[in-house]
Design an enzyme around this catalytic site. Sequence first.
Site, PDB file in Angstrom:
ATOM      1  CG  ASP A   1       5.710   0.216  -9.625  1.00  0.00           C
ATOM      2  OD1 ASP A   1       5.300  -0.962  -9.700  1.00  0.00           O
ATOM      3  OD2 ASP A   1       5.087   1.165 -10.113  1.00  0.00           O
TER       4      ASP A   1
ATOM      5  CG  ASN B   1      -0.426  10.635 -11.528  1.00  0.00           C
ATOM      6  OD1 ASN B   1      -0.242   9.634 -12.234  1.00  0.00           O
ATOM      7  ND2 ASN B   1       0.053  10.748 -10.302  1.00  0.00           N
TER       8      ASN B   1
ATOM      9  CG  HIS C   1       1.940   7.223 -12.009  1.00  0.00           C
ATOM     10  ND1 HIS C   1       1.660   7.081 -10.668  1.00  0.00           N
ATOM     11  CD2 HIS C   1       1.270   6.187 -12.605  1.00  0.00           C
ATOM     12  CE1 HIS C   1       0.899   6.025 -10.475  1.00  0.00           C
ATOM     13  NE2 HIS C   1       0.635   5.473 -11.630  1.00  0.00           N
TER      14      HIS C   1
ATOM     15  CD  GLU D   1       3.385   9.513  -8.362  1.00  0.00           C
ATOM     16  OE1 GLU D   1       3.229   8.812  -9.393  1.00  0.00           O
ATOM     17  OE2 GLU D   1       2.477   9.723  -7.544  1.00  0.00           O
TER      18      GLU D   1
HETATM   19  C1  F6R Z   1       2.033  -0.453 -11.220  1.00  0.00           C
HETATM   20  C2  F6R Z   1       2.509   0.789 -11.838  1.00  0.00           C
HETATM   21  C3  F6R Z   1       1.579   1.928 -12.052  1.00  0.00           C
HETATM   22  C4  F6R Z   1       0.382   1.523 -12.911  1.00  0.00           C
HETATM   23  C5  F6R Z   1      -0.535   2.698 -13.188  1.00  0.00           C
HETATM   24  C6  F6R Z   1      -1.789   2.248 -13.896  1.00  0.00           C
HETATM   25  O1  F6R Z   1       3.103  -1.375 -11.097  1.00  0.00           O
HETATM   26  O2  F6R Z   1       3.652   0.899 -12.142  1.00  0.00           O
HETATM   27  O3  F6R Z   1       2.276   2.977 -12.663  1.00  0.00           O
HETATM   28  O4  F6R Z   1       0.854   0.987 -14.115  1.00  0.00           O
HETATM   29  O5  F6R Z   1      -0.890   3.338 -12.021  1.00  0.00           O
HETATM   30  O6  F6R Z   1      -2.499   1.381 -13.071  1.00  0.00           O
HETATM   31  P1  F6R Z   1      -3.655   0.439 -13.655  1.00  0.00           P
HETATM   32  O7  F6R Z   1      -3.030  -0.403 -14.680  1.00  0.00           O
HETATM   33  O8  F6R Z   1      -4.124  -0.361 -12.463  1.00  0.00           O
HETATM   34  O9  F6R Z   1      -4.686   1.354 -14.207  1.00  0.00           O
END
Ligand code: F6R
Length: 242
Positions: A67, A136, A138, A143
């Site tokens: 992403d 959340n 995701h 989302e």
């Molecule tokens: C980032 C992504 C997000 C993260 C998620 C957790 O490429 O796809 O979905 O994996 O927000 O973030 P961290 O690992 O920084 O806690």
Amino acid sequence: MTVKVFKDDDTLAEEAAEELIKTIQYSPKAVICMASGNSPKKTCSRFVEKVKRTQLDLSGVHFIGLDEWVGIDQEDPGSCHYFLKNNLILPLNIGKEHFHLFNANVTDLAEECIKMDDIIDQLGGIDLMVVGIGMNAHIGFNEPGIPFHNKCHVAALDGTTQQVGQKYFTSKRILKKGITLGLQNLIDSRKVILLANGIAKAPVVAQALKGEVTPTVPASILQKHPNSLVMLDTDAASAISQ
Ligand code: F6R
């Protein structure tokens, strides 16, 4: 869905890197989709070490970025692009025809999504997707509320993502939209590994793994994937049995 709990984040990263290595040993032309962020950071570093130490041949492997933040410069140290370039692509000297990252600064983002889905199709699908989980629930920028059948798409980021996402940047950024692979891309992947560490993730991990499978909790889709592996440290796993 298999859940494995490791005594600490270092052990988790070591074992997750080993999963990546095994995937490539088994499929030298593996297509691997990687998230960025804190969850896969140590895993990337262990993976790079192991590849260099064993001189594993990556010449057939393709990497796909999960992403990107819309409107953020690729050279911004908080961008997903920057993360993947600096933690994976440059250290491993991956040629540009072997990595595929969203360009979230084009005017036609819908076209960018079509392009990424085409690349995935042309490569024969994704062998391994390595993802994190947001506060959340995701995955990527899928989302809460997003239908499970979406492929690559542009997402309006929810309040939690906009706020938590500031942690990657040195000063405040406007984070309203993201471009992301969809949950259908995840369902279609031959294997998915979800990584989570730290106590802050414990409640959302428990909700995703033990609660109802629902688009309100996007990561709950892992329960339905025939080949999903959830790798947790003891902190992230601490609410599962409560
Ligand atoms: C980032 C992504 C997000 C993260 C998620 C957790 O490429 O796809 O979905 O994996 O927000 O973030 P961290 O690992 O920084 O806690």
